[in-house]
Motif scaffolding. Structure first.
Motif, PDB file in Angstrom:
ATOM      1  N   THR A   1       0.858  -1.180   0.000  1.00  0.00           N
ATOM      2  CA  THR A   1       0.000   0.000   0.000  1.00  0.00           C
ATOM      3  C   THR A   1       0.893   1.228   0.000  1.00  0.00           C
ATOM      4  O   THR A   1       1.761   1.360   0.866  1.00  0.00           O
ATOM      5  N   ILE A   2       0.705   2.093  -0.972  1.00  0.00           N
ATOM      6  CA  ILE A   2       1.529   3.295  -1.074  1.00  0.00           C
ATOM      7  C   ILE A   2       0.673   4.513  -0.767  1.00  0.00           C
ATOM      8  O   ILE A   2      -0.365   4.739  -1.399  1.00  0.00           O
TER       9      ILE A   2
ATOM     10  N   ILE B   1       4.519   6.503   5.050  1.00  0.00           N
ATOM     11  CA  ILE B   1       3.978   7.501   4.114  1.00  0.00           C
ATOM     12  C   ILE B   1       5.157   8.104   3.358  1.00  0.00           C
ATOM     13  O   ILE B   1       6.129   8.548   3.960  1.00  0.00           O
ATOM     14  N   ASP B   2       5.066   8.115   2.037  1.00  0.00           N
ATOM     15  CA  ASP B   2       6.162   8.602   1.200  1.00  0.00           C
ATOM     16  C   ASP B   2       6.053  10.109   0.992  1.00  0.00           C
ATOM     17  O   ASP B   2       5.092  10.590   0.375  1.00  0.00           O
ATOM     18  N   LEU B   3       7.025  10.867   1.506  1.00  0.00           N
ATOM     19  CA  LEU B   3       7.093  12.301   1.216  1.00  0.00           C
ATOM     20  C   LEU B   3       7.692  12.453  -0.175  1.00  0.00           C
ATOM     21  O   LEU B   3       8.871  12.177  -0.389  1.00  0.00           O
TER      22      LEU B   3
ATOM     23  N   TYR C   1      -1.291  14.384  -4.312  1.00  0.00           N
ATOM     24  CA  TYR C   1      -0.838  13.512  -3.233  1.00  0.00           C
ATOM     25  C   TYR C   1      -1.952  13.270  -2.222  1.00  0.00           C
ATOM     26  O   TYR C   1      -2.927  14.022  -2.141  1.00  0.00           O
ATOM     27  N   ASP C   2      -1.791  12.217  -1.423  1.00  0.00           N
ATOM     28  CA  ASP C   2      -2.819  11.861  -0.439  1.00  0.00           C
ATOM     29  C   ASP C   2      -2.929  12.883   0.685  1.00  0.00           C
ATOM     30  O   ASP C   2      -4.032  13.197   1.142  1.00  0.00           O
ATOM     31  N   TYR C   3      -1.783  13.371   1.155  1.00  0.00           N
ATOM     32  CA  TYR C   3      -1.783  14.318   2.272  1.00  0.00           C
ATOM     33  C   TYR C   3      -0.847  15.478   1.969  1.00  0.00           C
ATOM     34  O   TYR C   3       0.227  15.292   1.376  1.00  0.00           O
TER      35      TYR C   3
ATOM     36  N   PRO D   1      -1.228   9.957  14.057  1.00  0.00           N
ATOM     37  CA  PRO D   1      -2.121   8.815  14.358  1.00  0.00           C
ATOM     38  C   PRO D   1      -3.440   8.844  13.599  1.00  0.00           C
ATOM     39  O   PRO D   1      -4.144   7.829  13.554  1.00  0.00           O
ATOM     40  N   THR D   2      -3.805   9.972  13.011  1.00  0.00           N
ATOM     41  CA  THR D   2      -5.084  10.084  12.302  1.00  0.00           C
ATOM     42  C   THR D   2      -4.964   9.725  10.828  1.00  0.00           C
ATOM     43  O   THR D   2      -5.984   9.675  10.123  1.00  0.00           O
ATOM     44  N   LEU D   3      -3.751   9.468  10.340  1.00  0.00           N
ATOM     45  CA  LEU D   3      -3.528   9.292   8.909  1.00  0.00           C
ATOM     46  C   LEU D   3      -3.594   7.829   8.494  1.00  0.00           C
ATOM     47  O   LEU D   3      -3.254   6.926   9.256  1.00  0.00           O
ATOM     48  N   ARG D   4      -4.019   7.622   7.261  1.00  0.00           N
ATOM     49  CA  ARG D   4      -3.924   6.296   6.649  1.00  0.00           C
ATOM     50  C   ARG D   4      -2.469   6.066   6.280  1.00  0.00           C
ATOM     51  O   ARG D   4      -1.820   6.937   5.703  1.00  0.00           O
ATOM     52  N   THR D   5      -1.930   4.931   6.640  1.00  0.00           N
ATOM     53  CA  THR D   5      -0.510   4.670   6.392  1.00  0.00           C
ATOM     54  C   THR D   5      -0.342   3.548   5.381  1.00  0.00           C
ATOM     55  O   THR D   5      -1.261   2.779   5.105  1.00  0.00           O
ATOM     56  N   GLY D   6       0.858   3.469   4.825  1.00  0.00           N
ATOM     57  CA  GLY D   6       1.150   2.466   3.814  1.00  0.00           C
ATOM     58  C   GLY D   6       2.204   1.488   4.285  1.00  0.00           C
ATOM     59  O   GLY D   6       2.601   1.471   5.458  1.00  0.00           O
ATOM     60  N   THR D   7       2.652   0.666   3.352  1.00  0.00           N
ATOM     61  CA  THR D   7       3.717  -0.295   3.639  1.00  0.00           C
ATOM     62  C   THR D   7       5.027   0.461   3.813  1.00  0.00           C
ATOM     63  O   THR D   7       5.424   1.244   2.951  1.00  0.00           O
ATOM     64  N   ARG D   8       5.689   0.244   4.915  1.00  0.00           N
ATOM     65  CA  ARG D   8       6.915   0.993   5.206  1.00  0.00           C
ATOM     66  C   ARG D   8       8.031   0.645   4.238  1.00  0.00           C
ATOM     67  O   ARG D   8       8.170  -0.499   3.800  1.00  0.00           O
ATOM     68  N   VAL D   9       8.835   1.643   3.933  1.00  0.00           N
ATOM     69  CA  VAL D   9      10.017   1.442   3.098  1.00  0.00           C
ATOM     70  C   VAL D   9      11.156   0.952   3.983  1.00  0.00           C
ATOM     71  O   VAL D   9      11.468   1.559   5.013  1.00  0.00           O
TER      72      VAL D   9
END
Length: 258
Positions: A5-6, A40-42, A66-68, A167-175
């Protein structure tokens, strides 16, 4: 198929003082660290001055991509703190005094025995419909509207707001990241390292040159979301370093024999 998940993000740092060099930004690195830890990818960072049109243009370009989006700066009490107005303009909604923010600030200044001036009331302004980001350091809240998180520029306050937002954000698969020290410069490793990158497209391989004493060396970093993929690319990088070492050793021996 992959279960990765990205989730992507961008940051917009606001303030003439950043562009003039008067203030050295400390917030970009902090949010990058926190987002990386959260999966989350910046993907992009922009810096703009205290100009409403520039803020609106940058914000509208980023928030659809972008998502955020995270902004820093421009929500204080002075005339050049125009971020709330610019964000409101970007979303096409009024910028107004938020009743809950007015109560928070009014009570805080009353406790401190300070007048709740018109300038201080500016810190309660935000786009209609925005939600608060709490500020445990100095009370004046940031705010969220859509996918945009608007936070203070003062590093201590910004960091506290980021802690509340993460803590409120949807997160993805960590790099995942693997660092490998290489005793050779980029001139030696450039071609074979490019070949390794092509062989491992599911990873991102970066090389970071160092110069110590009178010799160049390189830190090679392999990044990816699959441990197996990172390990496989890392094995090839180590094999490349060994191959270069052997080649140089052979060349040195031939030179000595000559």
């Amino acid at each position: 198929m992959t279960n990765e998940t990205i989730v992507t993000a961008a940051m917009l740092a606001i303030g003439d003082e950043l562009l003039s060099g008067r203030t050295k930004d400390k917030n970009i690195g902090h949010v990058a660290d926190m987002l990386t830890l959260s999966g989350i990818d910046l993907k992009e960072v922009r810096i703009v001055g205290d100009e409403e049109n520039a803020i609106v243009e940058a914000l509208n370009a980023l928030r659809t991509k972008y998502d955020y989006i995270f902004t820093s700066g421009g929500i204080g009490p002075t005339h050049d703190d125009i971020t709330a107005d610019a964000v409101s303009a970007a979303f096409g909604v009024p910028c107004e005094y938020d009743a809950d923010a007015m109560n928070l600030l009014g009570e805080m200044y009353a406790r401190r025995g300070l007048e709740f001036t018109e300038a201080r009331k500016r810190m309660a302004r935000m786009p209609k419909g925005a939600r608060h980001i709490p500020n445990p350091v100095s009370t004046a809240p940031g705010f969220v509207i859509g996918n945009v998180h608007v936070m203070a520029g003062v590093p201590q306050v910004f960091q506290a707001m980021v802690d509340a937002v993460i803590p409120t954000l949807r997160t993805g698969t960590r790099v995942l990241s693997l660092g490998i020290s290489c005793p050779y410069g980029e001139g030696d490793i450039g071609t074979p390292l490019a070949a390794i990158q092509r062989a491992h497209p599911e990873t991102s391989i970066g090389s970071y040159p160092r110069y110590i004493g009178q010799a160049f060396s390189t830190e090679i970093v392999v990044r990816g979301r699959s441990q197996d993929a990172v390990d496989a690319a890392g094995d090839d990088v180590r094999g490349m370093i060994e191959s270069i070492r052997q080649s140089k050793e052979v060349a040195e021996n031939r030179s000595a024999e000559a």
